[in-house]
Design an enzyme around this catalytic site. Structure first.
Site, PDB file in Angstrom:
ATOM      1  N   THR A   1      12.611  64.133  -0.116  1.00  0.00           N
ATOM      2  CA  THR A   1      12.810  63.717  -1.511  1.00  0.00           C
ATOM      3  C   THR A   1      11.569  62.973  -2.005  1.00  0.00           C
ATOM      4  OG1 THR A   1      15.202  63.579  -1.265  1.00  0.00           O
ATOM      5  CG2 THR A   1      14.226  62.277  -3.040  1.00  0.00           C
TER       6      THR A   1
ATOM      7  N   THR B   1       4.563  49.607   5.441  1.00  0.00           N
ATOM      8  CA  THR B   1       4.494  49.594   6.904  1.00  0.00           C
ATOM      9  C   THR B   1       5.078  50.884   7.458  1.00  0.00           C
ATOM     10  OG1 THR B   1       4.634  47.205   6.937  1.00  0.00           O
ATOM     11  CG2 THR B   1       5.270  48.348   8.964  1.00  0.00           C
TER      12      THR B   1
ATOM     13  N   CYS C   1      29.037  69.506  -5.544  1.00  0.00           N
ATOM     14  CA  CYS C   1      29.737  68.252  -5.260  1.00  0.00           C
ATOM     15  C   CYS C   1      28.795  67.127  -4.821  1.00  0.00           C
ATOM     16  CB  CYS C   1      30.814  68.457  -4.214  1.00  0.00           C
ATOM     17  SG  CYS C   1      30.198  69.234  -2.725  1.00  0.00           S
TER      18      CYS C   1
ATOM     19  N   SER D   1      10.869  67.276   6.171  1.00  0.00           N
ATOM     20  CA  SER D   1      11.851  66.239   6.446  1.00  0.00           C
ATOM     21  C   SER D   1      12.246  66.292   7.913  1.00  0.00           C
ATOM     22  CB  SER D   1      13.085  66.469   5.571  1.00  0.00           C
ATOM     23  OG  SER D   1      14.071  65.504   5.881  1.00  0.00           O
TER      24      SER D   1
HETATM   25  C1  LIG Z   1      17.265  68.068   2.619  1.00  0.00           C
HETATM   26  C2  LIG Z   1      16.293  68.627   1.655  1.00  0.00           C
HETATM   27  C3  LIG Z   1      15.497  67.809   0.860  1.00  0.00           C
HETATM   28  C4  LIG Z   1      15.620  66.305   0.888  1.00  0.00           C
HETATM   29  O1  LIG Z   1      15.133  65.787   2.093  1.00  0.00           O
HETATM   30  P1  LIG Z   1      15.436  64.260   2.501  1.00  0.00           P
HETATM   31  O2  LIG Z   1      14.527  64.052   3.685  1.00  0.00           O
HETATM   32  O3  LIG Z   1      16.872  64.209   2.840  1.00  0.00           O
HETATM   33  O4  LIG Z   1      15.062  63.407   1.351  1.00  0.00           O
HETATM   34  C5  LIG Z   1      14.622  68.400  -0.003  1.00  0.00           C
HETATM   35  N1  LIG Z   1      14.505  69.735  -0.077  1.00  0.00           N
HETATM   36  C6  LIG Z   1      15.242  70.559   0.679  1.00  0.00           C
HETATM   37  C7  LIG Z   1      15.058  72.041   0.561  1.00  0.00           C
HETATM   38  C8  LIG Z   1      16.165  70.040   1.560  1.00  0.00           C
HETATM   39  O5  LIG Z   1      16.910  70.862   2.295  1.00  0.00           O
END
Ligand SMILES: *Cc1c(COP(=O)(O)O)cnc(C)c1O
Length: 381
Positions: free
Chosen positions: A71, A239, A325, A198
Site C-alpha cells: 500500500t 527507523t 466487503c 509486499s
Molecule cells: C495485498 C495487496 C496490496 C497491499 O499490500 P499491503 O502490504 O497489505 O499493504 C497491494 N496490491 C495488491 C495487488 C495486493 O494483493
C-alpha cells in the site's frame, strides 16, 4: 481451514526462525554507526535487500527501498513519481482492476489536477493494450498496470504495457504484490521503472514491503511521502524494521528457490479443486483468465445461489467472496464489475487462494464443504 492465501499467507517457519535473533539478540538500529549492534543490523538489511532484488531481477540491490508494505509502495510510486517528474495537466494511466492502493492515489492525483485515465479490461480481466496505445497519444507522466490481480489472479501483459509507456516517454509502475514469488518476474533491463512488493503475500511478515526504483536509464528521484531521518537515501525515512526486513529477504529467497515446482504443484491442486466442484455442481463460470493466471488462484461464480448467503454457508473454510466487503460496502467488487460480470453472479462468487501449506486433503475437504453448502442454498431456491 485456510484457503485465503491471496489475502495473506502464513509466515514460513524458516522465515520466523530467521527473524527471531533480530528481536532478541541483535536488536540494534540499522542507522547506528557507533557500535557493532548497528553495524550488524545494517549488514543484515543489505543481505535482505540483495535477496529482494534477486527475486525480481533488479540489476542493483540499492534499487530496493524498504517500506511498510505494498500500500505504501503504491502510494510512493504514484504520488512520488507524478509530483516529482510531472505537473498538473499531465496524464496518469491506471487499469480498472488495480488494487485500491493504486486507484486511490490516482484519484488523489486527479484532485491535484492530473488527468487520470482508467484502462478497461476484457472478460478475463486482461488490460486492453489498444486503449493504452490510444491514451498514450497525450502527455503522460506515469502508467501503472499490476503484474497479477489479487481477486481473479489474471496475469497482466505488464511487460508490453511497460514497452508502450517507455516508447511514449512515460514512466511505468507495476504492483507485483501478488506476482512476486509466484511467477517469474524480470524488471531489468527494460521492464518496469518501479515495482511494488509486499512480504506478507509471499510467506513473510505483515507490515513490510518494498518499492523497486530504477537507478539507471533513467535514474528516478521520487518525491518522498514522509520527511524525517535520511533512511533509504531520503526516499523513505524512518527507523528500519530490521526483523521484518530480514524475514522479507528470507521469504524472497525461499520463494525464488522453489518457484517453478511450487507453481506446478499449485496449478495441479487448483485444477483438482475446480474439477471436484464442477463434478458435484455442474458448470461454474471462471472469473479470470483461463491460462494467464496465478497458479494458486481460483475465482468461481456459483449460479443459482443468493450471494449474501454463500460465504456464511461455507463456514469452516476461510475464503473471500466477490463482494467489495473489504472496503465496507456490500456491492460487487470493482474488479468483477470491470470485467463485465453480472452483479448478482459477482456477489455469488468465491475466491479460493491456495498456497504453500495447502494440502491435497484440504482441497478435497473444501470442495466437499462448498459443494454441500451450494447444493443446500440451491435447494432453498
Ligand atoms: C495485498 C495487496 C496490496 C497491499 O499490500 P499491503 O502490504 O497489505 O499493504 C497491494 N496490491 C495488491 C495487488 C495486493 O494483493
Amino acid at each position: 481451514m485456510y484457503l485465503d492465501n491471496l489475502a495473506t499467507t502464513r509466515v514460513d517457519p524458516a522465515v520466523v526462525a530467521a527473524m527471531v535473533p533480530w528481536f532478541t539478540e541483535d536488536y540494534g538500529n540499522a542507522a547506528s554507526r557507533t557500535h557493532a549492534f548497528g553495524w550488524r543490523a545494517a549488514e543484515a538489511v543489505e543481505v535482505a535487500r540483495a535477496q529482494v532484488a534477486a527475486l525480481i531481477g533488479a540489476e542493483r540491490a540499492r534499487e530496493i527501498i524498504f517500506t511498510s508494505g505494498a500500500t505504501e509502495s503504491n502510494n510512493l510510486a504514484l504520488i512520488g513519481a507524478a509530483t516529482a517528474l510531472g505537473q498538473p495537466g499531465d496524464q496518469v494511466v491506471v487499469s480498472a482492476v488495480e488494487h485500491r492502493s493504486v486507484l486511490d492515489p490516482a484519484a488523489a492525483l486527479g484532485r491535484l489536477g492530473f488527468a487520470v485515465t482508467v484502462l478497461p479490461v476484457d472478460r478475463g480481466g486482461s488490460v486492453d493494450l489498444d486503449s493504452l496505445r490510444r491514451a498514450l497519444t497525450r502527455p503522460t507522466v506515469l502508467v501503472s498496470v499490476m503484474a497479477a490481480n489479487n481477486e481473479v489472479g489474471t496475469l497482466q501483459p505488464w511487460a508490453e504495457a511497460a514497452e508502450l509507456a517507455r516508447t511514449a516517454g512515460a514512466l511505468f509502475h507495476t504492483d507485483a504484490a501478488q506476482a512476486a514469488g509466484k511467477v517469474p518476474l524480470r524488471v531489468a533491463p527494460t521492464g518496469a521503472d518501479m515495482v511494488s512488493l509486499s512480504a506478507h503475500k509471499l510467506y513473510g511478515p505483515k507490515g513490510v514491503g518494498a518499492l523497486y526504483v530504477r537507478t539507471r536509464r533513467p535514474r528516478l528521484r521520487l518525491q518522498p511521502l514522509l520527511h524525517g531521518g535520511g533512511q533509504e537515501r531520503g526516499t523513505r525515512p524512518g527507523t528500519l524494521n530490521v526483523p521484518g526486513i530480514v524475514g522479507f529477504g528470507r521469504a524472497c529467497a525461499l520463494a525464488g528457490d522453489n518457484l517453478d515446482s511450487e507453481a506446478v504443484r499449485l496449478q495441479g491442486l487448483r485444477d483438482r479443486l475446480h474439477q471436484a466442484l464442477e463434478r458435484d455442481l455442474g458448470p461454474l463460470p471462471l472469473n479470470g483468465h483461463p491460462r494467464q493466471r496465478l497458479p494458486g488462484c481460483l475465482n468461481l461464480c456459483f449460479p443459482g445461489v443468493d450471494g449474501a448467503r454463500l460465504l456464511p454457508a461455507c463456514r469452516g473454510v476461510a475464503l473471500s467472496a466477490g463482494s467489495a466487503c473489504a472496503s465496507g460496502d456490500s456491492g460487487p467488487s470493482h474488479v468483477l464489475a470491470a470485467m463485465g460480470v453480472d452483479a448478482a453472479l459477482a456477489l455469488a462468487s468465491l475466491r479460493f487462494g491456495l498456497g504453500r501449506f495447502t494440502t491435497d486433503d484440504e482441497v478435497d475437504y473444501a470442495a466437499g464443504r462448498v459443494a454441500e453448502a451450494v447444493r443446500w442454498l440451491r435447494g432453498l431456491g
